[in-house]
Scaffold this motif. Structure first.
Motif, short mmCIF file in Angstrom:
data_model
loop_
_atom_site.label_atom_id
_atom_site.label_comp_id
_atom_site.label_asym_id
_atom_site.label_seq_id
_atom_site.Cartn_x
_atom_site.Cartn_y
_atom_site.Cartn_z
N GLN A 100 -104.18 -39.11 -1.53
CA GLN A 100 -104.49 -39.88 -2.73
C GLN A 100 -103.46 -41.00 -2.94
N ARG A 150 -110.36 -41.17 -8.94
CA ARG A 150 -110.22 -39.78 -9.40
C ARG A 150 -109.94 -39.72 -10.90
N GLY A 154 -108.83 -41.33 -4.49
CA GLY A 154 -108.79 -40.29 -3.46
C GLY A 154 -108.74 -40.88 -2.07
#
Length: 842
Positions: free
Chosen positions: A579, A500, A494
């Motif tokens: 991201q 993530r 992220g």
């Protein structure tokens, strides 16, 4: 207040200045006589002068006579002075008596004036000079609402009406500052009228408040109304003079008697007075006659008229009202309004056209629940005829029709459901519903109330969206399962640098245990786990890419060798919301194979360079002898070298033809070598399509005629010209026609077409030859690989290669369509504005 008399009383000491002087003279005379008597001459003097006898027998001396004469003269002067003084005293006493009478009369007058000023029906305010503290005289009846105390009386706002206070303050200010007198009538808060007079006298400013009776009160009210009307007329005229719209007034005969500056500007006059005196009219004679007819019929004209102002045609909204003795009018420039109205109409039309292009159904109903607008999607969604919708049906009737047509599902209580839906007409906030139709469609219904009481309905078909959502959720699950089974290691971080998601392959490639990495772990912790088996520089770049704040996020790619012997290919890809995705692939085997292939490729490249050098060298070495052979052959064919027999001429023809073919092949090889070297430059100019096709067709005319092949040229009207290298374009077309003539059957037709397609000029050549199978098309543009199927002559296999090279050098493309037994179609696309594309040539 005491008023001083204009005559001053004389002081008693100052009443007799002459008498006092006379007394002083008399005293001096007596003193002189006394001195003379005290200091008489001696006896000897008498003896010297002698004595004089008188008739009375008395002897008098000369000195006595002189002394006596002097005494008599002094007594005479004293008597004369006394008489004059007595007379003057009598006159002054009479004058003092008159002055005392006048002062008494003045005192009586002052007392009478003070008595008159102190009447209860009036009150006076007096300012002396520039003093801000006034004196008050007199009284007003308290029953009319006027306070008695000085401070309360001077606070006019407490006992006068608001408009009266404003008028009085403005009048007093003009009186004190500009000595402007006034006569006004004001009204107390109890409704009693007061007449106020303002005057100046010498250095005094005097304001007089007078209580008027009933008759005078009516007169005062009329005077007030007259003053207010005059002020209103002045204010209105001032307003009309300041506004930027022409205004005027006319007398009973219709002649212009007043105009404002805007009118003067509109008729090109220096000032309003000049416009009136010169009788300049804003509108033409026909427009004025029309105005007079309207005013004669209804005493009012209110329509639009056009005229020329400042050289431009302007549209005015004219309002002209006729009275009993005069008329007045004003013209408002609505040219911009009309322009905006037209733009609004156009905007509405564009808005309607835009709504017609939407996939969402839109319908607008007015405050009476009648349909006013609908787009095509609305009619399509509900399957309604346009004629029915243009009849402006009622909203409730539409819902009933949807129910009767079986589109809307049955409700437990249809009336209550319909009332709930139609309650949007009484709502302020938009409403949103989901309707599940009987045919399986799902509609999102948005009901938006309009400011004027209508409602806008928007129907959005969510059927596909819901299906897509379902597919998306399924796809996400499938992708999750796929990601977990990928051999490629994937990790997504992220914007905060935390993990993530990651797949098992990522942990396996970096020799990480399952419990060592988890979601939410920061990339710095992952770096510490992975750096012992890799290069720290690469992970520094990974951390910078994931946690950096650069505006443009860059992608990284490359290889990293681990201490375990693995070679990983990595790549970073920026994702939405800040991201970043890291991917790692085990390319140990492929890298090793790649290294081996690179070594072989380098050897092949060296071999290719040797081949190109050989081709170029041989081509240049062949060109000069061929040119000599062709030249000598042409020379032998001329009569100047002597006669030739038939066989010799045939031999020379074969030598010339073979030499020309060989020279063409050499030139083609040189052209390809120049293209491969990236040094060929195009001579860009305007190329006429017709000229290029004519030149190319002339080059192959003999070959076409030899085999009875027709050439069908089709040029689309408007093809015109384009920017390219004319000689290369002609060479491309000639090669295409030559190739088609080689494969076209006897007596067939070769079609050459040309047309514009967007920003490209397209040429196509089609023949009805034997065609080529699919496996040949992949190598048809390769050099020295001719396909002899059905061809009359076997060439060097450079024609299509040159075509492809020259077209791509212009930035275009070449496509070929062919199949066994179905002929061949070659299409070349040139950009309309060509430039040299070295990448395409390479």
């Amino acid at each position: 207040m005491k008023i001083e008399s204009g005559v001053r009383r004389r002081h008693p000491a100052r009443a007799f200045p002459v008498l006092k002087e006379l007394r002083i003279l008399a005293c001096r005379a007596c003193s002189s006589l006394a001195i003379l008597s005290a200091f008489s001459f001696p006896a000897r003097a008498e003896d010297a002068f002698g004595k004089i006898s008188t008739p009375f027998g008395v002897e008098v001396g000369t000195f006595e006579v002189i002394q006596f004469a002097m005494f008599l003269g002094a007594m005479g002067a004293a008597l004369l002075s006394a008489g004059w003084l007595i007379r003057e005293r009598s006159r002054i006493a009479n004058e003092n008596r008159q002055l005392r009478d006048k002062v008494a009369d003045l005192n009586v007058t002052v007392q009478r004036n003070e008595a008159m000023l102190n009447l209860k029906d009036q009150r006076i305010i007096v300012w002396e000079g520039g003093s801000s503290t006034p004196n008050l005289i007199g009284n007003l009846p308290p029953e009319i609402g006027v306070p008695e105390p000085r401070s309360l009386f001077l606070a006019f706002g407490r006992w006068l009406r608001v408009d009266s206070v404003t008028l009085l303050d403005r009048s007093i200010a003009a009186l004190r500052e500009k000595a402007r007198p006034f006569d006004i009538t004001v009204e107390t808060t109890k409704g009693a009228p007061l007449e106020i007079q303002g005057r100046t006298s010498g250095g005094y400013a005097i304001v007089r408040f007078i209580n008027v009776g009933e008759a005078r009160a009516e007169q005062a009210l009329l005077k007030t109304e007259n003053y207010q009307l005059s002020e209103a007329i002045g204010t209105l005229r001032g307003l009309l003079e300041s506004v930027d719209m022409p205004a005027w007034s006319r007398d009973a005969d219709g002649r212009l008697n007043w105009a404002n500056p805007a009118y003067a500007k509109a008729v090109d006059a220096r000032e309003p007075h000049a416009a009136v005196s010169e009788a300049r009219e804003l509108f033409g004679a026909q427009a004025r006659e029309r105005m007079e007819r309207e005013k004669a019929a209804s005493r009012r004209f209110n329509e639009q008229l056009s005229t020329v102002v400042g050289g431009d045609r302007r549209v005015f909204r004219v309002t002209d009202v006729a009275g009993t003795t005069c008329s007045a009018g004003v013209a408002v420039d609505i040219s911009e309004v009309e322009l905006i109205r037209e733009e609004y109409k156009q905007t509405v039309l564009n808005h309607s056209d835009t709504l017609d292009q939407l996939n969402s159904a839109v319908a607008m109903f007015d405050a009476n629940r009648r349909l006013q607008f609908f787009n095509q999607a609305f009619a399509k969604v509900w399957g309604l005829e346009t004629a029915f919708l243009e009849s402006h049906p009622d909203n409730s009737m539409l819902l009933d029709r949807f129910r009767s047509d079986g589109i809307l599902p049955e409700q437990p209580d249809w009336r209550r459901w319909k009332e709930q839906v139609l309650s949007a007409y009484h709502s302020v906030e938009p409403q949103e519903h989901l309707w599940y139709l009987t045919d399986g469609r799902t509609l999102r219904v948005i009901v938006n109330p309009q400011p004027k009481g209508g409602v806008t309905w928007v129907f959005e078909n969510l059927t596909e969206k819901l299906e897509l959502q379902s597919r998306y959720n399924t796809l996400i699950k499938v992708q999750g399962q796929t990601l977990d089974h990928l051999a490629e290691g994937v990790a997504v971080f992220g914007s905060d640098g935390k993990v993530r998601l990651f797949n098992p392959a990522f942990a396996s490639l970096w020799s990480l245990k399952k419990e060592q990495i988890a979601e939410g772990m920061h990339i710095s912790a992952v770096r510490r786990l992975c750096e012992p088996v890799s290069d720290a520089v690469h992970w520094e770049a990974f951390v910078t890419t994931v946690t950096g704040f650069d505006d443009e996020r860059q992608s990284l790619s490359g290889h990293i060798e681990l201490s375990t012997g693995k070679i990983l290919s990595y790549a970073t890809a920026p994702l939405p919301n800040g991201q970043t995705m890291l991917t790692f692939v085990n390319v140990t085997d492929s890298v090793q194979v790649e290294r081996a292939l690179k070594e072989k490729n380098e050897a092949l490249e060296r071999t290719d360079e040797l081949k190109n050098d050989f081709v170029q060298h041989v081509s240049y070495e062949l060109r000069s002898p061929l040119t000599n052979i062709i030249g000598f052959t042409e020379l032998l064919q001329t009569p100047m070298t002597g006669p030739l027999n038939e066989k010799q001429r045939d031999y020379l023809d074969h030598i010339g033809t073979s030499s020309s073919v060989l020279l063409t092949i050499v030139n083609d090889i040189l052209d390809l070598a120049t293209v491969d070297a990236g040094i060929m430059e195009l001579d860009i100019s305007d190329v006429s399509v017709a000229d290029a096709i004519t030149t190319a067709s002339e080059k192959v005319a003999d070959r076409l005629k030899e085999h009875n092949i027709l050439l069908d040229i089709r040029i689309t009207p408007g093809a015109g010209s384009f920017r390219a290298d004319a000689s290369r374009v002609k060479q491309v077309l000639a090669n295409l026609l030559s190739n088609a003539a080689n494969y076209a059957p006897e007596g067939s037709t070769v079609t050459l077409s040309c047309w514009r397609e967007q920003a490209e000029m397209v040429f196509s050549v089609e023949d009805k030859g034997p065609g080529m199978p699919g496996y040949v098309l992949d190598s048809i543009f390769k050099r020295f690989q001719p396909y002899p199927n059905g061809g009359r002559k076997r060439g060097a296999g450079l024609g299509l290669s040159i075509v492809k090279g020259f077209v791509e050098l212009h930035g275009g493309t070449v496509d070929i369509e062919s199949a066994a037994g179905k002929g061949t179609l070659v299409t070349c696309r040139f950009p309309l504005e060509a430039r040299t594309f070295s990448i395409a040539a390479e």
